[in-house]
Design an enzyme around this catalytic site. Structure first.
Site, PDB file in Angstrom:
ATOM      1  N   PRO A   9       0.796  -1.234   0.000  1.00  0.00           N
ATOM      2  CA  PRO A   9       0.000   0.000   0.000  1.00  0.00           C
ATOM      3  C   PRO A   9       0.826   1.281   0.000  1.00  0.00           C
ATOM      4  O   PRO A   9       1.888   1.353   0.619  1.00  0.00           O
ATOM      5  CB  PRO A   9      -0.808  -0.107   1.304  1.00  0.00           C
ATOM      6  N   ASN A  10       0.284   2.258  -0.716  1.00  0.00           N
ATOM      7  CA  ASN A  10       0.822   3.624  -0.821  1.00  0.00           C
ATOM      8  C   ASN A  10       2.084   3.724  -1.672  1.00  0.00           C
ATOM      9  O   ASN A  10       2.571   4.826  -1.921  1.00  0.00           O
ATOM     10  CB  ASN A  10       1.078   4.240   0.571  1.00  0.00           C
ATOM     11  N   ARG A  17       5.048  10.959  -2.586  1.00  0.00           N
ATOM     12  CA  ARG A  17       4.832  10.612  -1.179  1.00  0.00           C
ATOM     13  C   ARG A  17       6.123  10.813  -0.376  1.00  0.00           C
ATOM     14  O   ARG A  17       7.123  10.120  -0.607  1.00  0.00           O
ATOM     15  CB  ARG A  17       4.442   9.131  -1.114  1.00  0.00           C
ATOM     16  N   TYR A  22      11.310   8.703   0.903  1.00  0.00           N
ATOM     17  CA  TYR A  22      11.208   7.622  -0.080  1.00  0.00           C
ATOM     18  C   TYR A  22      11.826   7.955  -1.444  1.00  0.00           C
ATOM     19  O   TYR A  22      11.852   7.090  -2.313  1.00  0.00           O
ATOM     20  CB  TYR A  22       9.734   7.234  -0.264  1.00  0.00           C
ATOM     21  N   ASN A  78       8.066  -5.633  -1.305  1.00  0.00           N
ATOM     22  CA  ASN A  78       8.015  -4.504  -0.386  1.00  0.00           C
ATOM     23  C   ASN A  78       6.551  -4.425   0.045  1.00  0.00           C
ATOM     24  O   ASN A  78       5.718  -3.824  -0.641  1.00  0.00           O
ATOM     25  CB  ASN A  78       8.450  -3.197  -1.054  1.00  0.00           C
ATOM     26  N   ALA A  81       3.378  -1.036   4.669  1.00  0.00           N
ATOM     27  CA  ALA A  81       2.853  -1.104   6.045  1.00  0.00           C
ATOM     28  C   ALA A  81       2.429  -2.524   6.438  1.00  0.00           C
ATOM     29  O   ALA A  81       2.507  -2.894   7.616  1.00  0.00           O
ATOM     30  CB  ALA A  81       1.678  -0.142   6.195  1.00  0.00           C
ATOM     31  N   HIS A  84       4.492  -4.947   8.705  1.00  0.00           N
ATOM     32  CA  HIS A  84       4.484  -4.890  10.169  1.00  0.00           C
ATOM     33  C   HIS A  84       3.211  -5.481  10.783  1.00  0.00           C
ATOM     34  O   HIS A  84       3.109  -5.577  11.996  1.00  0.00           O
ATOM     35  CB  HIS A  84       4.641  -3.427  10.617  1.00  0.00           C
ATOM     36  N   GLU A 102      12.675  -9.661   1.167  1.00  0.00           N
ATOM     37  CA  GLU A 102      11.924  -8.491   1.665  1.00  0.00           C
ATOM     38  C   GLU A 102      12.779  -7.249   1.461  1.00  0.00           C
ATOM     39  O   GLU A 102      13.986  -7.285   1.688  1.00  0.00           O
ATOM     40  CB  GLU A 102      11.648  -8.688   3.163  1.00  0.00           C
ATOM     41  N   HIS A 104      12.811  -2.670   1.590  1.00  0.00           N
ATOM     42  CA  HIS A 104      12.200  -1.370   1.906  1.00  0.00           C
ATOM     43  C   HIS A 104      13.084  -0.270   1.371  1.00  0.00           C
ATOM     44  O   HIS A 104      14.327  -0.385   1.413  1.00  0.00           O
ATOM     45  CB  HIS A 104      12.029  -1.197   3.418  1.00  0.00           C
ATOM     46  N   ARG A 111      13.472   4.096  12.167  1.00  0.00           N
ATOM     47  CA  ARG A 111      12.201   4.833  12.191  1.00  0.00           C
ATOM     48  C   ARG A 111      11.368   4.427  13.409  1.00  0.00           C
ATOM     49  O   ARG A 111      11.911   3.933  14.379  1.00  0.00           O
ATOM     50  CB  ARG A 111      11.465   4.597  10.862  1.00  0.00           C
ATOM     51  N   ARG A 115       7.843  -0.033  13.223  1.00  0.00           N
ATOM     52  CA  ARG A 115       8.391  -0.468  11.920  1.00  0.00           C
ATOM     53  C   ARG A 115       9.594  -1.395  12.086  1.00  0.00           C
ATOM     54  O   ARG A 115      10.141  -1.902  11.110  1.00  0.00           O
ATOM     55  CB  ARG A 115       8.795   0.743  11.072  1.00  0.00           C
TER      56      ARG A 115
END
Ligand code: DQA
Length: 152
Positions: A9-10, A17, A22, A78, A81, A84, A102, A104, A111, A115
């Protein structure tokens, strides 16, 4: 070799964003660059983004049936959210038993404390975070290297 890239998501908003966190690359640019890199490495690669947990689970399940008529040998994920929170994505990856990396863009360990926990990491071949858009290319080369080593 056929690979699948999953974005959670996002990540469709990349470029606009929180660019300080990012970066400025869009998802379209990241996917195009991954496809170029995959071609250079001699592997096939399909990309999928969804904001929906169930859609990501469905796509992982579909991967067990193959992509473009080929079995899927590895997944780059990736999960954003959902990394987590999602027992469902973890279970789907375990169910299909396809090796995955995985990744990111940001260093999730530097952070918010929520997270720091990943529900995927202990089952991943490896985890890459903190290198911005380059996390994707590092993850792709790492995954291909690992899968090729398994075939030797
Ligand atoms: C992210 C890190 C996650 O914590 C966050 O929820 C994201 C993006 C990253 O790529 O840095 O959406 O996965």
């Amino acid at each position: 070799m056929q690979l699948l890239v999953l974005h959670g998501p996002n990540l469709n908003l990349l470029g606009q964003r929180e660019p300080g966190l990012y970066g400025s690359s869009t998802l379209v640019e990241i996917d195009a660059s991954l496809v170029r890199q995959a071609t250079e490495l001699g592997v096939g690669l399909a990309c999928f983004q969804s904001n929906d947990e169930g859609a990501l689970v469905e796509r992982i399940q579909l991967a067990a049936q193959g992509e473009a008529g080929q079995p899927v040998d590895g997944i780059l994920i990736n999960a954003a959210a959902y990394t987590h929170t999602s027992v469902a994505i973890r279970d789907a990856l375990l169910a299909v038993a396809i090796p995955f990396v995985e990744l990111h863009l940001s260093n999730t360990h530097a952070r918010d404390s929520f997270r720091h926990r990943s529900l995927l990491a202990d089952k991943a071949l490896g985890v890459i975070c903190g290198f911005g858009a380059s996390s994707y290319s590092l993850a792709l080369s790492g995954l291909v290297q690992q899968l090729r080593a398994r075939l030797e």
